[in-house]
Design an enzyme around this catalytic site. Structure first.
Site, short mmCIF file in Angstrom:
data_model
loop_
_atom_site.label_atom_id
_atom_site.label_comp_id
_atom_site.label_asym_id
_atom_site.label_seq_id
_atom_site.Cartn_x
_atom_site.Cartn_y
_atom_site.Cartn_z
N PRO A 14 1.03 -1.26 -0.08
CA PRO A 14 -0.01 0.11 0.06
C PRO A 14 0.71 1.19 0.13
O PRO A 14 1.64 1.33 1.00
CB PRO A 14 -0.93 -0.01 1.26
CG PRO A 14 0.05 -0.85 2.33
CD PRO A 14 1.00 -2.01 1.22
N MET A 15 0.81 2.11 -0.94
CA MET A 15 1.67 3.22 -1.24
C MET A 15 0.56 4.50 -1.31
O MET A 15 -0.07 4.47 -2.36
CB MET A 15 2.64 3.17 -2.16
CG MET A 15 3.79 2.12 -1.69
SD MET A 15 4.95 2.19 -3.15
CE MET A 15 3.98 0.74 -4.53
N CYS A 101 3.92 3.15 8.85
CA CYS A 101 4.33 4.47 8.01
C CYS A 101 5.04 5.43 9.17
O CYS A 101 4.68 5.89 10.22
CB CYS A 101 3.04 5.24 7.75
SG CYS A 101 3.15 6.69 6.80
#
Length: 333
Positions: A14-15, A101
């Site tokens: 997931p970016m 993150c």
């Protein structure tokens, strides 16, 4: 998801601002077993924010995705996990909780890697989400928060005890951001410490990287993030390497430009409101290509599909003039 990790898997990470439906499509076409949506704010979903909800839109023919939520409030995370599950139905493979993150705007709110500094709260988040959703719940985290203070093994055990069905470990400390090398030993230590599947993440840019990461750590799957930017071919290379076959040749300049053009057309067709994002994708595709510097300057002013196509054609003509359309330049970046 029973049995999903029974064989080596390749996952698209997931970016934020990257893993939209077009990027996921290209990754899966080239061999990714499962793609994640962009990370999604549970708080944003709780406010029924349309921009946040749009991140969950699936592409035509997209039958299964993993969704990564970020947040630190157990009740909010649980409620929105249940909403995501109801909204996506059978298309939802599993839920993932972002605890890796390192971005300042995420961490300062107590989300992402900040949860690694409060394992008790992190465990409550996992337990709450696992209790609210019928789909499995995974957790993604890093080697540790502060540089030099490795906490991933104890943290992994806490997340497993809280109900996580799988764990993804990125081998850098939060304080490193994306600098330095990912420490594979940390991933291996987590794998030895838990009984759930472990996904290795960090510094995978080719098939050999994926195969050596799995061999050195014993991980059950490989997650590819920045190595896939402008490079969907990395999944085909990784699949071949994992299966003991020769890796496909790197794409030629012509093939890179053609893929960039296809990416732009798909963006214009499926995500026209986000076409400006194609600027960054275009720059990734042409990394290492002769004439890339001039092309990047032009990409910065592209607004419409025709702008991008004209820029790609100009790059193609320049490469042809230099006789390098069939070259296979090494990627940089």
């Amino acid at each position: 998801m029973s049995g999903f990790f029974d064989r080596p898997r390749l996952l698209l990470a997931p970016m934020a601002g990257v893993s939209d439906e077009v990027f996921r499509l290209l990754a899966c076409e080239h061999g990714a077993d499962l793609a994640y949506t962009e990370m999604v704010s549970a708080k944003g979903l709780s406010y029924a924010n349309e921009r946040t909800r749009r991140l969950l839109n699936l592409g035509e023919g997209e039958s299964r995705v993993a969704v990564q939520l970020f947040g630190h409030e157990p009740a909010t995370m649980a409620a929105q996990a249940a909403w995501v599950e109801e909204t996506l139905g059978e298309s939802l493979a599993y839920l993932d909780i972002n605890m890796g993150c390192p971005a300042r705007k995420i961490v300062t709110k107590g989300d992402g890697c900040a949860l690694m500094t409060d394992p008790s709260l992190a465990a409550r988040v996992v337990s709450a989400v696992a209790g609210a959703a019928s789909r499995p719940v995974a957790v993604k985290f890093r080697r540790g928060y502060a540089v030099g203070d490795e906490t991933c093994v104890d943290f992994a055990r806490r997340m497993e005890d809280a109900g996580a069905f799988a764990l993804t470990v990125h081998g850098r400390f939060a304080g490193q951001m994306y600098r330095g090398r990912s420490e594979r030993g940390a991933i291996a230590r987590v794998k030895r410490a838990v009984s759930v599947p472990v996904v290795g993440n960090g510094d995978v840019t080719c098939g050999a990287d994926a195969a050596s990461l799995m061999a050195e750590t014993g991980c059950d799957a490989v997650m590819i993030a920045r190595g896939a930017q402008g490079n969907p071919w990395v999944f085909a290379q990784a699949r071949a390497a994992l299966e003991g076959r020769p890796e496909p040749l790197a794409p030629t300049v012509a093939e890179r430009i053609a893929m960039a053009e296809r990416h732009a057309r798909l963006m214009a067709e499926r995500c026209p409101e986000a076409l400006v994002r194609m600027r960054r994708h275009a720059m990734w595709y042409v990394a290492g290509v002769p004439g890339a510097t001039a092309a990047r300057g032009r990409f910065n002013y592209c607004l419409r599909l025709t702008d991008f196509l004209d820029a790609f054609e100009a790059l193609r003509e320049a490469a042809d003039a230099h006789g390098c359309l069939d070259d296979r330049p090494a990627r940089r970046g």
